[in-house]
Design a protein around this motif. Structure first.
Motif, PDB file in Angstrom:
ATOM      1  N   CYS A 100       0.796  -1.271   0.055  1.00 21.37           N
ATOM      2  CA  CYS A 100       0.086  -0.106  -0.088  1.00 21.37           C
ATOM      3  C   CYS A 100       1.044   1.376  -0.197  1.00 21.37           C
ATOM      4  N   GLY A 101       0.297   2.379  -0.264  1.00 22.61           N
ATOM      5  CA  GLY A 101       1.223   3.567  -0.365  1.00 22.61           C
ATOM      6  C   GLY A 101       0.577   4.632  -1.216  1.00 22.61           C
ATOM      7  N   VAL A 102       1.129   5.551  -1.715  1.00 20.20           N
ATOM      8  CA  VAL A 102       0.618   6.627  -2.745  1.00 20.20           C
ATOM      9  C   VAL A 102       1.579   6.997  -3.891  1.00 20.20           C
ATOM     10  N   VAL A 103       0.864   6.922  -4.934  1.00 18.67           N
ATOM     11  CA  VAL A 103       1.630   7.415  -6.291  1.00 18.67           C
ATOM     12  C   VAL A 103       1.452   8.890  -6.092  1.00 18.67           C
ATOM     13  N   VAL A 104       2.701   9.629  -6.392  1.00 16.97           N
ATOM     14  CA  VAL A 104       3.015  11.088  -6.365  1.00 16.97           C
ATOM     15  C   VAL A 104       3.064  11.253  -7.974  1.00 16.97           C
ATOM     16  N   MET A 105       2.278  12.370  -8.552  1.00 19.14           N
ATOM     17  CA  MET A 105       2.222  12.669  -9.619  1.00 19.14           C
ATOM     18  C   MET A 105       2.696  14.187  -9.797  1.00 19.14           C
ATOM     19  N   GLY A 106       3.435  14.627 -10.813  1.00 23.94           N
ATOM     20  CA  GLY A 106       3.666  16.074 -10.815  1.00 23.94           C
ATOM     21  C   GLY A 106       4.497  16.422 -12.066  1.00 23.94           C
ATOM     22  N   ARG A 107       4.695  17.786 -12.179  1.00 21.53           N
ATOM     23  CA  ARG A 107       5.720  18.189 -13.190  1.00 21.53           C
ATOM     24  C   ARG A 107       6.551  19.334 -12.659  1.00 21.53           C
ATOM     25  N   ASP A 108       7.371  19.841 -13.734  1.00 22.52           N
ATOM     26  CA  ASP A 108       8.333  20.763 -13.414  1.00 22.52           C
ATOM     27  C   ASP A 108       7.916  22.071 -13.482  1.00 22.52           C
ATOM     28  N   ARG A 109       8.807  23.124 -12.954  1.00 21.86           N
ATOM     29  CA  ARG A 109       8.303  24.482 -12.978  1.00 21.86           C
ATOM     30  C   ARG A 109       7.973  25.027 -14.341  1.00 21.86           C
ATOM     31  N   THR A 110       8.442  24.358 -15.102  1.00 21.19           N
ATOM     32  CA  THR A 110       8.167  24.988 -16.581  1.00 21.19           C
ATOM     33  C   THR A 110       6.709  24.824 -16.904  1.00 21.19           C
ATOM     34  N   GLY A 111       5.963  23.979 -16.087  1.00 24.97           N
ATOM     35  CA  GLY A 111       4.583  23.749 -16.341  1.00 24.97           C
ATOM     36  C   GLY A 111       3.742  25.030 -16.073  1.00 24.97           C
ATOM     37  N   ASP A 112       4.536  26.149 -15.097  1.00 20.74           N
ATOM     38  CA  ASP A 112       3.797  27.337 -15.144  1.00 20.74           C
ATOM     39  C   ASP A 112       3.457  28.076 -16.280  1.00 20.74           C
ATOM     40  N   LEU A 113       4.384  28.010 -17.334  1.00 22.61           N
ATOM     41  CA  LEU A 113       4.248  28.610 -18.555  1.00 22.61           C
ATOM     42  C   LEU A 113       3.177  27.787 -19.415  1.00 22.61           C
ATOM     43  N   ILE A 114       3.017  26.463 -19.237  1.00 26.04           N
ATOM     44  CA  ILE A 114       1.883  26.027 -19.889  1.00 26.04           C
ATOM     45  C   ILE A 114       0.457  26.506 -19.278  1.00 26.04           C
ATOM     46  N   ARG A 115       0.298  26.632 -17.933  1.00 27.04           N
ATOM     47  CA  ARG A 115      -0.728  27.105 -17.482  1.00 27.04           C
ATOM     48  C   ARG A 115      -1.500  28.503 -17.306  1.00 27.04           C
ATOM     49  N   ALA A 116      -0.021  29.211 -17.786  1.00 21.55           N
ATOM     50  CA  ALA A 116      -0.226  30.821 -17.916  1.00 21.55           C
ATOM     51  C   ALA A 116      -1.255  31.325 -18.969  1.00 21.55           C
ATOM     52  N   SER A 117      -2.345  32.034 -19.033  1.00 18.02           N
ATOM     53  CA  SER A 117      -2.699  32.541 -20.006  1.00 18.02           C
ATOM     54  C   SER A 117      -2.844  33.987 -20.021  1.00 18.02           C
ATOM     55  N   ALA A 118      -1.473  34.520 -19.879  1.00 13.22           N
ATOM     56  CA  ALA A 118      -1.070  35.877 -20.065  1.00 13.22           C
ATOM     57  C   ALA A 118      -1.545  36.544 -21.308  1.00 13.22           C
ATOM     58  N   ILE A 119      -2.167  37.686 -21.137  1.00 14.58           N
ATOM     59  CA  ILE A 119      -2.378  38.342 -22.499  1.00 14.58           C
ATOM     60  C   ILE A 119      -1.310  39.546 -22.620  1.00 14.58           C
ATOM     61  N   HIS A 120      -0.657  39.499 -23.920  1.00  9.65           N
ATOM     62  CA  HIS A 120       0.408  40.404 -24.037  1.00  9.65           C
ATOM     63  C   HIS A 120       0.083  41.478 -24.829  1.00  9.65           C
ATOM     64  N   ALA A 121       0.499  42.752 -24.458  1.00  7.45           N
ATOM     65  CA  ALA A 121      -0.104  43.980 -25.092  1.00  7.45           C
ATOM     66  C   ALA A 121       0.143  44.172 -26.857  1.00  7.45           C
ATOM     67  N   GLY A 122       1.330  43.642 -26.828  1.00  2.00           N
ATOM     68  CA  GLY A 122       1.951  43.912 -27.966  1.00  2.00           C
ATOM     69  C   GLY A 122       1.351  42.852 -29.267  1.00  2.00           C
ATOM     70  N   GLY A 123       0.746  41.767 -28.940  1.00  4.23           N
ATOM     71  CA  GLY A 123       0.119  40.903 -29.770  1.00  4.23           C
ATOM     72  C   GLY A 123       0.896  39.765 -30.497  1.00  4.23           C
TER      73      GLY A 123
END
Length: 132
Positions: free
Chosen positions: A88-111
């Motif tokens: 018995c135990g736990v399966v730990v799943m995750g991703r590295d910090r570059t995942g923050d870029l994947i989740r980001a939905s920033a709007i860039h003013a320059g287009g």
């Protein structure tokens, strides 16, 4: 991070550290990096004594090392309990910090960007002004 290395089953000491607590000694695990995905992912089962629940939760800080090579620094996405006749135990799943870029939905003013490097695009997307 180091380049690709080959490990034998005996030499592939995988260490998963969650909030500074190290877990070692896996029989199986998965760490994935590829050119089509900006973010590395991992899935590591932690075998535990019956009744012990580790203090691991979503968004906890994680470091994954193979031998002495750091292969991923990121966050827990999920920790799922498992039970069977032998273990018995736990399966730990995750991703590295570059995942923050994947989740980001920033709007860039320059287009759009032209003739700039990835580092410039990342700075623009992650700049505080991009979120205001």
């Amino acid at each position: 991070m180091a380049g690709p290395e080959r490990y034998t089953r005996d030499a592939a000491q995988i260490t998963l550290s969650v909030n500074g607590q190290a877990y070692v000694g896996w029989l199986q695990s998965e760490v994935s990096r590829d050119l089509e995905s900006i973010s590395a992912t991992f899935s590591v089962p932690i075998s535990l004594p019956a009744g012990f629940v580790p203090p691991i939760k979503r968004q906890d800080l994680v470091r994954v090392e193979i031998g002495s090579t750091l292969v991923c620094t990121g966050y827990v996405l999920a920790a799922q309990a498992f039970y069977n006749a032998r273990d018995c135990g736990v399966v730990v799943m995750g991703r590295d910090r570059t995942g923050d870029l994947i989740r980001a939905s920033a709007i860039h003013a320059g287009g759009q960007w032209r003739n700039v490097g990835l580092d410039r695009i990342c700075r623009d997307i992650l700049a505080p002004s991009a979120w205001s």
